[in-house]
Design a protein around this motif. Structure first.
Motif, PDB file in Angstrom:
ATOM      1  N   GLN A 114       0.727  -1.300   0.084  1.00 42.66           N
ATOM      2  CA  GLN A 114       0.215  -0.085  -0.085  1.00 42.66           C
ATOM      3  C   GLN A 114       0.868   1.321  -0.067  1.00 42.66           C
ATOM      4  O   GLN A 114       1.762   1.478   0.842  1.00 42.66           O
ATOM      5  CB  GLN A 114      -0.835   0.126   1.195  1.00 42.66           C
ATOM      6  CG  GLN A 114      -1.760   1.289   1.395  1.00 42.66           C
ATOM      7  CD  GLN A 114      -2.697   1.332   2.643  1.00 42.66           C
ATOM      8  OE1 GLN A 114      -2.398   0.672   3.470  1.00 42.66           O
ATOM      9  NE2 GLN A 114      -3.879   1.846   2.340  1.00 42.66           N
ATOM     10  N   VAL A 115       0.566   2.285  -0.736  1.00 38.35           N
ATOM     11  CA  VAL A 115       1.190   3.281  -0.854  1.00 38.35           C
ATOM     12  C   VAL A 115       0.164   4.653  -0.557  1.00 38.35           C
ATOM     13  O   VAL A 115      -0.796   4.810  -0.743  1.00 38.35           O
ATOM     14  CB  VAL A 115       1.614   3.888  -2.447  1.00 38.35           C
ATOM     15  CG1 VAL A 115       2.267   5.332  -2.532  1.00 38.35           C
ATOM     16  CG2 VAL A 115       2.676   2.721  -2.896  1.00 38.35           C
ATOM     17  N   LEU A 116       0.772   5.269   0.655  1.00 39.27           N
ATOM     18  CA  LEU A 116      -0.126   6.363   1.224  1.00 39.27           C
ATOM     19  C   LEU A 116       0.265   7.798   0.834  1.00 39.27           C
ATOM     20  O   LEU A 116       1.534   8.070   0.683  1.00 39.27           O
ATOM     21  CB  LEU A 116      -0.109   6.158   2.653  1.00 39.27           C
ATOM     22  CG  LEU A 116      -0.409   4.978   3.224  1.00 39.27           C
ATOM     23  CD1 LEU A 116      -0.048   4.847   4.676  1.00 39.27           C
ATOM     24  CD2 LEU A 116      -1.768   4.671   3.218  1.00 39.27           C
ATOM     25  N   PRO A 117      -0.631   8.624   0.784  1.00 36.28           N
ATOM     26  CA  PRO A 117      -0.342  10.088   0.207  1.00 36.28           C
ATOM     27  C   PRO A 117       0.178  11.313   1.553  1.00 36.28           C
ATOM     28  O   PRO A 117       0.377  12.341   1.399  1.00 36.28           O
ATOM     29  CB  PRO A 117      -1.489  10.351  -0.313  1.00 36.28           C
ATOM     30  CG  PRO A 117      -2.642   9.858   0.531  1.00 36.28           C
ATOM     31  CD  PRO A 117      -2.192   8.490   0.961  1.00 36.28           C
ATOM     32  N   VAL A 134       1.111  16.343   4.311  1.00 40.52           N
ATOM     33  CA  VAL A 134       1.506  17.031   5.407  1.00 40.52           C
ATOM     34  C   VAL A 134       2.660  18.094   5.230  1.00 40.52           C
ATOM     35  O   VAL A 134       2.752  19.234   5.800  1.00 40.52           O
ATOM     36  CB  VAL A 134       1.929  16.153   6.545  1.00 40.52           C
ATOM     37  CG1 VAL A 134       2.708  16.718   7.724  1.00 40.52           C
ATOM     38  CG2 VAL A 134       0.984  14.951   7.195  1.00 40.52           C
ATOM     39  N   THR A 135       3.440  17.579   4.154  1.00 38.27           N
ATOM     40  CA  THR A 135       4.820  18.304   3.942  1.00 38.27           C
ATOM     41  C   THR A 135       4.653  19.318   2.941  1.00 38.27           C
ATOM     42  O   THR A 135       5.397  20.462   2.732  1.00 38.27           O
ATOM     43  CB  THR A 135       6.029  17.395   3.860  1.00 38.27           C
ATOM     44  OG1 THR A 135       5.817  16.892   2.651  1.00 38.27           O
ATOM     45  CG2 THR A 135       6.170  16.793   5.021  1.00 38.27           C
ATOM     46  N   GLY A 136       3.616  19.114   1.962  1.00 36.16           N
ATOM     47  CA  GLY A 136       3.491  19.776   0.773  1.00 36.16           C
ATOM     48  C   GLY A 136       4.331  19.466  -0.561  1.00 36.16           C
ATOM     49  O   GLY A 136       4.264  20.233  -1.457  1.00 36.16           O
ATOM     50  N   ARG A 137       5.101  18.448  -0.083  1.00 36.30           N
ATOM     51  CA  ARG A 137       6.034  18.061  -1.268  1.00 36.30           C
ATOM     52  C   ARG A 137       6.029  16.514  -1.380  1.00 36.30           C
ATOM     53  O   ARG A 137       5.989  15.728  -0.513  1.00 36.30           O
ATOM     54  CB  ARG A 137       7.561  18.291  -1.027  1.00 36.30           C
ATOM     55  CG  ARG A 137       7.979  17.767   0.442  1.00 36.30           C
ATOM     56  CD  ARG A 137       9.795  17.987   0.262  1.00 36.30           C
ATOM     57  NE  ARG A 137      10.112  17.389   1.435  1.00 36.30           N
ATOM     58  CZ  ARG A 137      10.346  15.940   1.728  1.00 36.30           C
ATOM     59  NH1 ARG A 137       9.926  15.063   1.025  1.00 36.30           N
ATOM     60  NH2 ARG A 137      10.704  15.627   2.961  1.00 36.30           N
TER      61      ARG A 137
END
Length: 277
Positions: free
Chosen positions: A246-249, A254-257
């Motif tokens: 699983q790949v999470l965003p 949180v960081t904007g990058r």
């Protein structure tokens, strides 16, 4: 003042550096300040979460803290911190706390989370999955040859760069994400075989993965970790064979990058995998 515990670890060292880059006043505690090798500008004090007598000086004047999960040893820190005026704690936890089945690692981290939540302090939990830095365990093998031997080569994970874990923790410290738990992954699902290939590209050598039987791997790991942790890790690898991780965003949210890729991590650590002079 922000206090960083576990300041010489893979994540803590990056938390210190990134907080300094943000212009924050940073204090770090370590068992051996003379060997810490932390950047200029950080106040380094002797301290140990398992030795309560070292904590009042460390926590004096501290408003926020990054807390490393020393199992069974957070109570004194939280109590002394609250008495000293500590307001917000960012705990380095683990994605294992979200697994449906109980596990030794998940249960230990849940105990840490509960201790923080019951302290009465404002808190944020940072729950990374597998660290890319775990693959530094392969460095001794790549220093001596072109073969990496490990179990379950086709086990997939979405490992995360320690710099990204630190970046989420720093935002939680600065923005005070009170009562939030950030579950983290890296940006791509990769098998161990694929990661070895990427490492080879980073160091300019054609590395090859060789399957290591489970029992041999277990025997080696027992010299480094408790048996329950070893069995948990091996069981997780076995269950990940033939699956896409699983790949999470969360990191970008949180960081904007976007998070660092494994190839970027490998390039950053390339010298760690080359033969030492």
């Amino acid at each position: 003042m922000i206090l960083v515990t576990g300041a010489t670890g893979n994540v803590g060292r990056n938390v210190v550096r990134q907080l300094l880059d943000e212009g924050e006043k940073v204090r770090a505690i370590t068992r051996h300040p003379d060997r810490a090798g932390l950047p200029d500008g950080v106040e380094v004090l002797p301290g140990d979460l398992t030795r309560p007598e070292t904590l009042p000086a460390a926590l004096h004047g501290v408003e926020r803290a990054f807390l490393f999960p020393v199992f069974g040893s957070l109570g004194d820190f939280l109590r002394i911190g609250k008495e000293a005026g500590l307001q917000h704690v960012v705990l380095l936890s683990s994605g294992a706390v979200t697994f449906p089945a109980p596990s030794w690692i998940g249960d230990r981290h849940l105990e840490c989370e509960r201790a923080v939540e019951e302290s009465g302090l404002s808190w944020t939990h940072v729950r990374p999955g597998m660290f890319m830095a775990n693959d530094l365990d392969w460095a001794a093998q790549t220093a001596d040859g072109d073969v990496v031997r490990a179990p379950y080569g086709n086990a997939a994970a979405a490992p995360i760069d320690e710099r990204d874990i630190a970046a989420v923790a720093v935002r939680a410290l600065l923005d005070r994400h009170s009562g939030e738990a950030h579950l983290l992954s890296g940006p791509e699902s990769l098998t161990q075989i694929e990661r070895v290939r990427i490492l080879g590209e980073a160091i300019g050598r054609p590395l090859r993965f060789e399957e290591l039987p489970r029992e041999q791997a277990r025997e080696h790991l027992l010299g480094l970790l408790p048996p329950q942790a070893v069995d948990f890790m091996l069981d997780m690898l076995a269950s990940a064979v033939g699956r896409t991780a699983q790949v999470l965003p969360t990191v970008e949210q949180v960081t904007g990058r976007p998070p660092y890729t494994y190839a970027q991590w490998a390039a950053h650590h390339a010298d760690d995998f080359r033969p030492r002079a």
